[in-house]
Design an enzyme around this catalytic site. Structure first.
Site, PDB file in Angstrom:
ATOM      1  CE1 TYR A  67      93.020   6.194 -41.009  1.00  0.00           C
ATOM      2  CE2 TYR A  67      95.326   5.960 -40.362  1.00  0.00           C
ATOM      3  CZ  TYR A  67      94.105   6.618 -40.248  1.00  0.00           C
ATOM      4  OH  TYR A  67      93.981   7.676 -39.387  1.00  0.00           O
ATOM      5  NE  ARG A  70      98.737   8.177 -43.144  1.00  0.00           N
ATOM      6  CZ  ARG A  70      98.391   8.542 -41.906  1.00  0.00           C
ATOM      7  NH1 ARG A  70      97.102   8.606 -41.580  1.00  0.00           N
ATOM      8  NH2 ARG A  70      99.286   8.826 -41.005  1.00  0.00           N
ATOM      9  CG  HIS A 135      99.745  10.416 -32.291  1.00  0.00           C
ATOM     10  ND1 HIS A 135     100.177  11.509 -32.998  1.00  0.00           N
ATOM     11  CD2 HIS A 135      99.432  10.872 -31.058  1.00  0.00           C
ATOM     12  CE1 HIS A 135     100.116  12.582 -32.226  1.00  0.00           C
ATOM     13  NE2 HIS A 135      99.672  12.222 -31.045  1.00  0.00           N
ATOM     14  CB  CYS A 143      89.137  -6.500 -32.884  1.00  0.00           C
ATOM     15  SG  CYS A 143      87.381  -6.938 -32.859  1.00  0.00           S
ATOM     16  CB  CYS A 146      87.401  -8.569 -28.845  1.00  0.00           C
ATOM     17  SG  CYS A 146      88.650  -9.007 -30.084  1.00  0.00           S
ATOM     18  CB  CYS A 193      88.298  -9.513 -34.988  1.00  0.00           C
ATOM     19  SG  CYS A 193      88.964 -10.281 -33.514  1.00  0.00           S
ATOM     20  CB  CYS A 196      85.163 -11.338 -31.481  1.00  0.00           C
ATOM     21  SG  CYS A 196      85.457  -9.668 -32.127  1.00  0.00           S
TER      22      CYS A 196
HETATM   23  C1  BV8 Z   1      93.514  13.279 -26.558  1.00  0.00           C
HETATM   24  C2  BV8 Z   1      97.312   9.196 -35.720  1.00  0.00           C
HETATM   25  C3  BV8 Z   1      92.160  13.161 -24.610  1.00  0.00           C
HETATM   26  C4  BV8 Z   1      96.322   9.042 -36.821  1.00  0.00           C
HETATM   27  C5  BV8 Z   1      97.213  11.518 -34.983  1.00  0.00           C
HETATM   28  C6  BV8 Z   1      94.143  20.600 -26.061  1.00  0.00           C
HETATM   29  C7  BV8 Z   1      93.958  21.732 -26.828  1.00  0.00           C
HETATM   30  C8  BV8 Z   1      93.348  21.642 -28.085  1.00  0.00           C
HETATM   31  C9  BV8 Z   1      92.893  20.408 -28.564  1.00  0.00           C
HETATM   32  C10 BV8 Z   1      93.072  19.302 -27.788  1.00  0.00           C
HETATM   33  C11 BV8 Z   1      93.691  19.386 -26.543  1.00  0.00           C
HETATM   34  N1  BV8 Z   1      93.737  18.132 -26.009  1.00  0.00           N
HETATM   35  C12 BV8 Z   1      93.155  17.259 -26.885  1.00  0.00           C
HETATM   36  C13 BV8 Z   1      92.732  17.951 -27.975  1.00  0.00           C
HETATM   37  C14 BV8 Z   1      92.056  17.384 -29.126  1.00  0.00           C
HETATM   38  C15 BV8 Z   1      93.047  16.809 -30.142  1.00  0.00           C
HETATM   39  C16 BV8 Z   1      93.913  17.863 -30.745  1.00  0.00           C
HETATM   40  O1  BV8 Z   1      95.065  18.021 -30.360  1.00  0.00           O
HETATM   41  N2  BV8 Z   1      93.379  18.542 -31.734  1.00  0.00           N
HETATM   42  C17 BV8 Z   1      94.152  19.548 -32.423  1.00  0.00           C
HETATM   43  C18 BV8 Z   1      94.068  19.308 -33.930  1.00  0.00           C
HETATM   44  C19 BV8 Z   1      93.616  20.908 -32.052  1.00  0.00           C
HETATM   45  N3  BV8 Z   1      93.872  15.779 -29.543  1.00  0.00           N
HETATM   46  C20 BV8 Z   1      93.388  14.534 -29.438  1.00  0.00           C
HETATM   47  O2  BV8 Z   1      92.269  14.219 -29.775  1.00  0.00           O
HETATM   48  C21 BV8 Z   1      94.317  13.486 -28.854  1.00  0.00           C
HETATM   49  N4  BV8 Z   1      93.614  12.779 -27.815  1.00  0.00           N
HETATM   50  O3  BV8 Z   1      94.021  14.301 -26.218  1.00  0.00           O
HETATM   51  O4  BV8 Z   1      92.738  12.494 -25.735  1.00  0.00           O
HETATM   52  C22 BV8 Z   1      91.018  13.971 -25.149  1.00  0.00           C
HETATM   53  C23 BV8 Z   1      90.030  13.329 -25.871  1.00  0.00           C
HETATM   54  C24 BV8 Z   1      88.944  14.101 -26.346  1.00  0.00           C
HETATM   55  C25 BV8 Z   1      88.899  15.483 -26.108  1.00  0.00           C
HETATM   56  C26 BV8 Z   1      89.932  16.113 -25.401  1.00  0.00           C
HETATM   57  C27 BV8 Z   1      90.989  15.344 -24.910  1.00  0.00           C
HETATM   58  C28 BV8 Z   1      94.712  12.482 -29.921  1.00  0.00           C
HETATM   59  C29 BV8 Z   1      95.610  13.132 -30.944  1.00  0.00           C
HETATM   60  C30 BV8 Z   1      96.190  12.069 -31.890  1.00  0.00           C
HETATM   61  C31 BV8 Z   1      95.585  12.207 -33.270  1.00  0.00           C
HETATM   62  N5  BV8 Z   1      96.214  11.242 -34.175  1.00  0.00           N
HETATM   63  N6  BV8 Z   1      97.799  10.572 -35.712  1.00  0.00           N
HETATM   64  C32 BV8 Z   1      96.984   9.122 -38.164  1.00  0.00           C
HETATM   65  O5  BV8 Z   1      98.191   9.418 -38.260  1.00  0.00           O
HETATM   66  O6  BV8 Z   1      96.279   8.869 -39.155  1.00  0.00           O
HETATM   67  S1  BV8 Z   1      97.833  13.077 -35.014  1.00  0.00           S
HETATM   68  C33 BV8 Z   1      98.508  13.449 -36.537  1.00  0.00           C
HETATM   69  O7  BV8 Z   1      98.968  14.793 -36.379  1.00  0.00           O
HETATM   70  C34 BV8 Z   1      99.743  12.663 -36.944  1.00  0.00           C
HETATM   71  O8  BV8 Z   1     100.164  11.723 -36.002  1.00  0.00           O
HETATM   72  C35 BV8 Z   1     100.806  13.755 -37.031  1.00  0.00           C
HETATM   73  O9  BV8 Z   1     102.080  13.316 -36.745  1.00  0.00           O
HETATM   74  C36 BV8 Z   1     100.308  14.648 -35.971  1.00  0.00           C
HETATM   75  C37 BV8 Z   1     100.876  15.995 -35.784  1.00  0.00           C
HETATM   76  O10 BV8 Z   1     101.046  16.588 -37.029  1.00  0.00           O
HETATM   77  P1  BV8 Z   1     102.557  16.907 -37.451  1.00  0.00           P
HETATM   78  O11 BV8 Z   1     103.373  15.674 -37.242  1.00  0.00           O
HETATM   79  O12 BV8 Z   1     102.982  18.131 -36.764  1.00  0.00           O
HETATM   80  O13 BV8 Z   1     102.431  17.086 -39.000  1.00  0.00           O
HETATM   81  P2  BV8 Z   1     102.026  18.420 -39.776  1.00  0.00           P
HETATM   82  O14 BV8 Z   1     101.793  18.030 -41.188  1.00  0.00           O
HETATM   83  O15 BV8 Z   1     100.967  19.141 -39.011  1.00  0.00           O
HETATM   84  O16 BV8 Z   1     103.339  19.338 -39.701  1.00  0.00           O
HETATM   85  C38 BV8 Z   1     104.522  18.922 -40.341  1.00  0.00           C
HETATM   86  C39 BV8 Z   1     105.568  19.943 -39.932  1.00  0.00           C
HETATM   87  O17 BV8 Z   1     106.824  19.539 -40.466  1.00  0.00           O
HETATM   88  C40 BV8 Z   1     105.299  21.348 -40.455  1.00  0.00           C
HETATM   89  O18 BV8 Z   1     105.580  22.282 -39.448  1.00  0.00           O
HETATM   90  C41 BV8 Z   1     106.295  21.503 -41.618  1.00  0.00           C
HETATM   91  O19 BV8 Z   1     106.741  22.841 -41.755  1.00  0.00           O
HETATM   92  C42 BV8 Z   1     107.424  20.632 -41.158  1.00  0.00           C
HETATM   93  N7  BV8 Z   1     108.228  20.005 -42.205  1.00  0.00           N
HETATM   94  C43 BV8 Z   1     107.819  19.565 -43.406  1.00  0.00           C
HETATM   95  N8  BV8 Z   1     108.865  18.983 -44.050  1.00  0.00           N
HETATM   96  C44 BV8 Z   1     109.936  19.061 -43.217  1.00  0.00           C
HETATM   97  C45 BV8 Z   1     109.539  19.722 -42.041  1.00  0.00           C
HETATM   98  N9  BV8 Z   1     110.390  19.962 -41.015  1.00  0.00           N
HETATM   99  C46 BV8 Z   1     111.657  19.549 -41.155  1.00  0.00           C
HETATM  100  N10 BV8 Z   1     112.118  18.899 -42.254  1.00  0.00           N
HETATM  101  C47 BV8 Z   1     111.297  18.661 -43.306  1.00  0.00           C
HETATM  102  N11 BV8 Z   1     111.775  18.043 -44.414  1.00  0.00           N
HETATM  103 ZN    ZN Z   2      87.638  -9.117 -32.005  1.00  0.00          ZN
END
Ligand code: BV8
Ligand code: ZN
Length: 297
Positions: A67, A70, A135, A143, A146, A193, A196
């Site tokens: 991170y 990034r 996200h 933290c 806390c 933190c 805490c």
């Molecule tokens: C949750 C922060 C309740 C961290 C990120 C339902 C079905 C299946 C799975 C799940 C579901 N519900 C929940 C899940 C589980 C999970 C999930 O979705 N898993 C996936 C992988 C299957 N979701 C979660 O856990 C979410 N929480 O739902 O809570 C829950 C809890 C537990 C169990 C069930 C439910 C939390 C999700 C948040 C994760 N955190 N980011 C960090 O950034 O470090 S997500 C991460 O992926 C980034 O934020 C990123 O933005 C995001 C999505 O990726 P993209 O932005 O699409 O990026 P990617 O590289 O994939 O694609 C880029 C695209 O751009 C490509 O298509 C490419 O062709 C295109 N491109 C490239 N260059 C260009 C372009 N287009 C135009 N112009 C260009 N120049």
């Molecule tokens: Zn704290």
């Protein structure tokens, strides 16, 4: 690829309500790597494997190095034409537009006391009331104990993470070379933190963590208040939920979904969508021109 006129006709409808779902592809032209595909590897880790509570519990130092790298990159880049076009659309459409960004790429100005932190969208002038960070943000530091969350742009946050904050003149930071060991960092050297003493973590939503429920309710209320005419799916692989679910829901309500993606084979598009293949930074200004250029305002 669909011609611009097809979309411009949609835009010229009676003040369309527009929802945008944005992904890492929007920031690609600003120089930030995407989350999957070629951009999604860090050392020999998939970015998604480091964006989990389990990864942080197992090796907080490695996750903090990821991170910190990034955060450092975000401090070097600027918004692009795609961010600016969405900001102009927000100003033109006001409450008739809502942008849901999956990107955590905060960008900060020297005025670090601003809160919430300006990110690439906001630095492009995107009004905060029409922007939701699904996200979280890179410069929020939370933290683990806390949950106190502070905005902190220090780069690096602590001296022990300095290896991830260096710019290397002729190429890549050696830290990115998986054949080189990562610096040994003890837990006590990681950010803690001030209230805490608990270990701090990046203030982003990791896989397996819930998104902010109040924010999700606000988004649903906006969507349900009146029919949404257009959903823009921009620069996202649409694999992450619940973000990917908004376009799916729109299709069941026969809302027109418009996909902007560099990949002609993107899975984010479905039959019936308007699909624009190309760089979002170039395409969005042209697509949104009828609503965002002075002649149209
Ligand atoms: C949750 C922060 C309740 C961290 C990120 C339902 C079905 C299946 C799975 C799940 C579901 N519900 C929940 C899940 C589980 C999970 C999930 O979705 N898993 C996936 C992988 C299957 N979701 C979660 O856990 C979410 N929480 O739902 O809570 C829950 C809890 C537990 C169990 C069930 C439910 C939390 C999700 C948040 C994760 N955190 N980011 C960090 O950034 O470090 S997500 C991460 O992926 C980034 O934020 C990123 O933005 C995001 C999505 O990726 P993209 O932005 O699409 O990026 P990617 O590289 O994939 O694609 C880029 C695209 O751009 C490509 O298509 C490419 O062709 C295109 N491109 C490239 N260059 C260009 C372009 N287009 C135009 N112009 C260009 N120049
Ligand atoms: Zn704290």
């Amino acid at each position: 690829m669909t011609d611009l006129a097809a979309f411009h006709t949609l835009l010229r409808g009676n003040s369309p309500r527009i929802l945008a779902i944005v992904g890492a592809g929007l920031s690609a032209s600003s120089g930030l790597p995407t989350f999957r595909g070629a951009g999604g590897l860090w050392r020999n880790y998939e970015s998604t494997s480091l964006a989990t509570p389990g990864a942080f519990a197992r090796d907080p130092a490695l996750v903090w190095l990821f991170y910190t790298w990034r955060r450092h990159m975000c401090l070097q880049v600027d918004p692009n034409g795609g961010h600016a076009a969405l900001a102009a659309l927000a100003k033109a459409r006001g409450g008739g537009f809502l942008c849901l960004t999956q990107n955590v790429d905060s960008e900060c100005l020297p005025t670090a006391e601003l809160s919430p932190p300006p990110d690439l969208h906001e630095r492009a002038g995107h009004p905060t009331d029409t922007l939701r960070h699904l996200h979280g943000r890179l410069f929020d530091v939370k933290c683990s104990r806390c949950k106190k969350t502070e905005y902190n742009t220090d780069d690096p946050l602590v001296p022990a993470l300095a290896a991830a904050s260096v710019d290397v003149a002729d190429g890549e930071n050696p830290l990115l070379d998986p054949s080189r060991p990562v610096p040994q960092i003890t837990a006590s050297e990681l950010p803690h933190c001030s209230s805490c003493g608990g270990i701090q973590r990046p203030g982003v939503v990791w896989f397996g963590e819930n998104l902010d429920s109040r924010m999700l309710r606000e988004v649903d209320a906006w969507i349900d208040a009146k029919p949404v005419d257009i959903v823009l799916v921009i620069g996202t692989s649409s694999v992450v939920y619940p973000a990917a679910g908004y376009a799916e829901r729109a299709r069941t309500r026969h809302t027109k979904v418009v996909t902007v993606n560099l990949d002609p084979e993107t899975e984010a598009a479905e039959p019936g969508d308007l699909v624009y293949v190309g760089d979002a930074a170039q395409l969005l200004p042209a697509l949104l021109a009828p609503l965002t250029t002075s002649s149209s305002l």
